[in-house]
Design a protein around this motif. Structure first.
Motif, PDB file in Angstrom:
ATOM      1  N   ASP A 195     -76.155 -19.208  63.839  1.00 31.89           N
ATOM      2  CA  ASP A 195     -76.385 -19.147  65.287  1.00 31.89           C
ATOM      3  C   ASP A 195     -76.742 -20.533  65.811  1.00 31.89           C
ATOM      4  O   ASP A 195     -77.903 -20.848  66.097  1.00 31.89           O
ATOM      5  CB  ASP A 195     -77.505 -18.159  65.601  1.00 31.89           C
ATOM      6  CG  ASP A 195     -77.185 -16.755  65.134  1.00 31.89           C
ATOM      7  OD1 ASP A 195     -76.078 -16.273  65.450  1.00 31.89           O
ATOM      8  OD2 ASP A 195     -78.026 -16.147  64.445  1.00 31.89           O
ATOM      9  N   VAL A 247     -75.251 -24.108  68.207  1.00 30.23           N
ATOM     10  CA  VAL A 247     -74.371 -24.618  69.260  1.00 30.23           C
ATOM     11  C   VAL A 247     -74.163 -26.103  69.007  1.00 30.23           C
ATOM     12  O   VAL A 247     -75.094 -26.894  69.145  1.00 30.23           O
ATOM     13  CB  VAL A 247     -74.987 -24.400  70.656  1.00 30.23           C
ATOM     14  CG1 VAL A 247     -74.027 -24.887  71.747  1.00 30.23           C
ATOM     15  CG2 VAL A 247     -75.363 -22.949  70.862  1.00 30.23           C
ATOM     16  N   ARG A 287     -73.382 -17.345  74.804  1.00 31.56           N
ATOM     17  CA  ARG A 287     -72.328 -17.383  73.787  1.00 31.56           C
ATOM     18  C   ARG A 287     -71.430 -16.178  73.962  1.00 31.56           C
ATOM     19  O   ARG A 287     -71.900 -15.061  74.109  1.00 31.56           O
ATOM     20  CB  ARG A 287     -72.930 -17.359  72.372  1.00 31.56           C
ATOM     21  CG  ARG A 287     -71.860 -17.315  71.273  1.00 31.56           C
ATOM     22  CD  ARG A 287     -72.487 -17.297  69.870  1.00 31.56           C
ATOM     23  NE  ARG A 287     -73.187 -16.045  69.600  1.00 31.56           N
ATOM     24  CZ  ARG A 287     -73.845 -15.798  68.463  1.00 31.56           C
ATOM     25  NH1 ARG A 287     -73.923 -16.736  67.530  1.00 31.56           N
ATOM     26  NH2 ARG A 287     -74.455 -14.643  68.281  1.00 31.56           N
ATOM     27  N   GLY A 328     -67.771 -17.259  70.486  1.00 35.77           N
ATOM     28  CA  GLY A 328     -68.110 -18.429  69.680  1.00 35.77           C
ATOM     29  C   GLY A 328     -66.918 -19.261  69.257  1.00 35.77           C
ATOM     30  O   GLY A 328     -67.059 -20.146  68.407  1.00 35.77           O
ATOM     31  N   ILE A 346     -67.805 -22.784  70.517  1.00 34.66           N
ATOM     32  CA  ILE A 346     -69.235 -23.059  70.565  1.00 34.66           C
ATOM     33  C   ILE A 346     -69.554 -24.499  70.149  1.00 34.66           C
ATOM     34  O   ILE A 346     -70.597 -25.043  70.508  1.00 34.66           O
ATOM     35  CB  ILE A 346     -70.012 -22.058  69.679  1.00 34.66           C
ATOM     36  CG1 ILE A 346     -71.478 -21.978  70.086  1.00 34.66           C
ATOM     37  CG2 ILE A 346     -69.843 -22.378  68.207  1.00 34.66           C
ATOM     38  CD1 ILE A 346     -71.717 -21.301  71.419  1.00 34.66           C
ATOM     39  N   ASP A 347     -68.628 -25.140  69.414  1.00 33.59           N
ATOM     40  CA  ASP A 347     -68.852 -26.526  68.991  1.00 33.59           C
ATOM     41  C   ASP A 347     -68.159 -27.537  69.906  1.00 33.59           C
ATOM     42  O   ASP A 347     -68.171 -28.730  69.615  1.00 33.59           O
ATOM     43  CB  ASP A 347     -68.366 -26.729  67.550  1.00 33.59           C
ATOM     44  CG  ASP A 347     -69.276 -26.056  66.545  1.00 33.59           C
ATOM     45  OD1 ASP A 347     -70.472 -25.903  66.852  1.00 33.59           O
ATOM     46  OD2 ASP A 347     -68.804 -25.684  65.464  1.00 33.59           O
ATOM     47  N   ASP A 351     -76.029 -13.701  73.842  1.00 33.58           N
ATOM     48  CA  ASP A 351     -74.699 -13.240  73.450  1.00 33.58           C
ATOM     49  C   ASP A 351     -74.180 -12.266  74.518  1.00 33.58           C
ATOM     50  O   ASP A 351     -74.845 -11.280  74.849  1.00 33.58           O
ATOM     51  CB  ASP A 351     -74.782 -12.552  72.087  1.00 33.58           C
ATOM     52  CG  ASP A 351     -73.425 -12.262  71.478  1.00 33.58           C
ATOM     53  OD1 ASP A 351     -72.606 -11.612  72.154  1.00 33.58           O
ATOM     54  OD2 ASP A 351     -73.184 -12.672  70.335  1.00 33.58           O
TER      55      ASP A 351
END
Length: 470
Positions: A36, A38, A72, A75, A78-79, A92
Motif C-alpha cells: 500500500d 504511492v 487510490r 492502482g 499509482i507510481d 480506496d
C-alpha cells in the motif's frame, strides 16, 4: 514493512483504526501493508468506504486529526508522477462503483469513480452504447483515468476522457460533497496568491466544469472524485485498421498529413516506432523457412525492422469499406486493411523500471520531437502514441543515471519549447524521480497553485503529488 509497523505504535493509531472501521465496516479498514504505497511512499491506513457519505466521513476524520489522504483506484498508475510528502490514509475507491442514470439511448451516464472501465463498457454494451475511452492501463477505474488525465487512441476522434466530462461529484478536503456540471457553478471568494490577481483563478463565479477539469490530472490533490457524468456514444457497426510500415519520423509526418487531408474521418491515428534491430550480415531469400511470410523482415529487405502507422476507421459497414479504399490509395501500395488491431495497439512502449516520457506537441512537429529525443539519447528509443494529435510516449532505459535522464530532458524540452510542446516524465525509478524535473515549464502552475489554495488550503489531499510540490 518497518514504516508500517512504526506507524501502529504512534499514539492514537489504534483509535484512528477503530474510527475508520466504524465508518467503513470491519473488512474495509486496516493498517496498511507493504504493497500500500504511492510512488514509493507507504501509507499508514487503508480505508475502503462503502459510499459517498462514508468517504466524506473518512475525510472529516482526517481533517479532525490533521491526517493526509491519497485516493487510490485500481492502482494501475499509482507510481505515476511525484511521490506524496506523506500518506496517512489511502482512500480506496473500489466501493464507489456503479453505472447510473443510463436509460436506453441516453447520451450520458453517471459512473462511480471506482468502477473499472471494463465493467462500464460491458454495462453500456447491453444497450448498444460505449464510453469512447480506450486507455492502455488494464483494469483501470474511471476515477484513476481522470485523476491521471490518461487517454488512448480514441482521443483523436473523441478527445481525452476529461474532455468528455459533463459533470462530476467530488469531496473537498473537508469532506463536503460538491456537484458541478455544465449548468452548475462553484464560488471562490478567497484572494488569489500575490502576483496572480484575479486573472489567475478569478473571484466570484467560476463555471463548474472549469473546476471539474481542474480535477483531471490532479492525482487526487484537489479533491476525491466520487462519480463522473460522461458522454456516451453508439457502438460503431464496423471497425477496420489500415496499416502501413514506416521507417523514419519524417515519413510519418508526411503520411499523417496526407491522412488528415484525405477526409476519411479517422477515429484514431496511431504510431509505433520500435527500436531498430541490427541488420543481418547477409541477406536471406524470402523463401527461406526462417522468414517465409514476413516480407518486411530485415533479413529480406536489408534494412532495419519497420515501424507502423495505423489508422482506425469506424462507422457503417459500407461507409467504412469505401473510406478504407480511399485511405489505402493515399497510403500507397504497402498499406493493408485488417479486421483486428495490431498487438501493440493501445499499449505503452515502456515497461516497469523504465523512465516513461509523454511528449505533447502540435501533430506537425511530432517528427522533430522524435528526432530531438534520438539525438539527445544518442540512439533510437521506442516511441508510440497518437500521431494524429501529436501525443506520444517514449521509454528510456531504467539503467540510465538521473543526471543522464536530466540532460536528455533538457535537450528535448529546448526543442519543444519553440514548438509549443512539452515533455513530461510519467513514471521513473525512484532515483530519477527524486532528481529530475518531472514536468518542465508549466504555464498553468499559478492557476494550479491558486486552485490548491482554494480547494485544499491545509494540503491534506495528496500533498506533493502536484507540480511545484503542491
Amino acid at each position: 514493512m518497518a514504516a508500517a509497523a512504526r506507524s501502529t505504535d504512534r499514539p492514537g493509531a489504534l483509535e484512528i483504526t477503530r474510527k475508520l472501521t466504524d465508518i467503513c465496516g470491519p473488512p474495509f479498514a486496516r493498517f496498511a501493508g507493504p504493497a500500500d504505497e504511492v510512488a514509493g511512499r507507504t501509507a499508514r491506513w487503508v480505508a475502503v468506504p462503502g459510499g459517498p457519505h462514508a468517504a466524506a466521513e473518512v475525510l472529516r476524520l482526517a481533517a479532525a486529526h490533521d491526517l493526509t489522504v491519497v485516493p487510490r483506484g485500481a492502482g494501475t498508475k499509482i507510481d505515476w508522477g511525484a511521490a506524496p510528502a506523506q500518506v496517512d490514509i489511502m482512500l480506496d475507491t473500489g466501493r464507489l462503483a456503479g453505472v447510473w442514470h443510463e436509460p436506453h439511448a441516453a447520451p450520458v451516464a453517471e459512473i462511480g469513480a471506482g468502477t473499472p472501465l471494463r465493467a462500464v463498457q460491458a454495462t453500456l454494451a447491453r444497450t448498444g452504447r460505449r464510453l469512447p475511452v480506450d486507455v492502455p492501463s488494464p483494469g483501470a477505474t474511471l476515477g484513476g483515468v481522470l485523476a491521471a488525465d490518461e487517454a488512448g487512441p480514441l482521443r483523436h476522434r473523441h478527445g481525452t476522457p476529461c474532455a468528455q466530462l459533463v459533470g462530476v461529484r467530488y469531496l473537498d478536503a473537508d469532506g463536503e460533497l460538491v456537484s458541478v456540471g455544465e449548468s452548475g457553478t462553484v464560488r471562490f471568494d478567497a484572494a488569489a496568491p500575490s502576483g496572480g490577481g484575479d486573472a489567475v483563478l478569478g473571484r466570484g463565479e467560476l463555471p463548474g466544469l472549469d473546476v471539474a477539469r481542474l480535477l483531471c490530472g490532479s492525482q487526487g490533490g484537489l479533491g476525491v472524485l466520487v462519480s463522473a457524468t460522461m458522454r456516451v456514444h453508439a457502438v460503431p457497426a464496423s471497425r477496420v485498421w489500415v496499416s502501413r510500415p514506416v521507417w523514419t519520423p519524417l515519413e510519418v509526418h508526411d503520411l499523417v498529413r496526407a491522412v488528415l487531408a484525405a477526409e476519411v474521418a479517422p477515429a484514431a491515428v496511431e504510431l509505433d516506432l520500435p527500436v531498430p534491430v541490427p541488420l543481418p550480415r547477409r541477406r536471406i531469400p524470402a523463401s527461406h523457412p526462417s522468414v517465409a511470410g514476413r516480407p518486411d523482415h530485415p533479413a529480406v529487405t536489408g534494412r532495419p525492422a519497420a515501424g507502423s502507422l495505423v489508422v482506425l476507421l469506424e462507422g457503417g459497414p459500407s461507409d467504412v469499406i469505401e473510406r478504407a479504399e480511399r485511405l489505402t490509395a493515399v497510403l500507397g501500395g504497402e498499406a493493408v486493411v485488417n479486421q483486428h488491431a495490431p498487438e501493440w495497439w493501445g499499449r505503452y512502449p515502456f515497461a516497469p523500471g523504465d523512465t516513461a516520457l509523454r511528449i505533447e506537441v502540435p501533430a506537425g512537429d511530432l517528427h522533430a520531437a522524435v528526432y530531438a529525443l534520438r539525438d539527445a539519447a544518442g540512439a533510437p528509443v521506442p516511441v508510440r502514441g497518437s500521431a494524429g494529435v501529436g501525443t506520444a510516449y517514449a521509454a528510456l532505459p531504467g539503467a540510465l543515471s538521473p543526471e543522464r535522464v536530466a540532460s536528455i530532458l533538457t535537450a528535448v524540452r529546448g526543442v519543444l519549447l519553440a514548438r509549443q510542446g512539452r515533455c513530461v516524465v510519467v513514471a521513473a525509478p525512484a532515483p530519477v524521480r527524486r532528481v529530475v524535473d518531472l514536468w518542465g515549464e508549466l504555464p498553468a502552475l499559478p492557476r494550479l497553485r491558486s486552485a490548491k489554495a482554494h480547494l485544499d488550503p491545509h494540503h491534506r489531499l495528496a500533498p506533493g503529488r502536484l507540480p511545484g510540490g503542491l
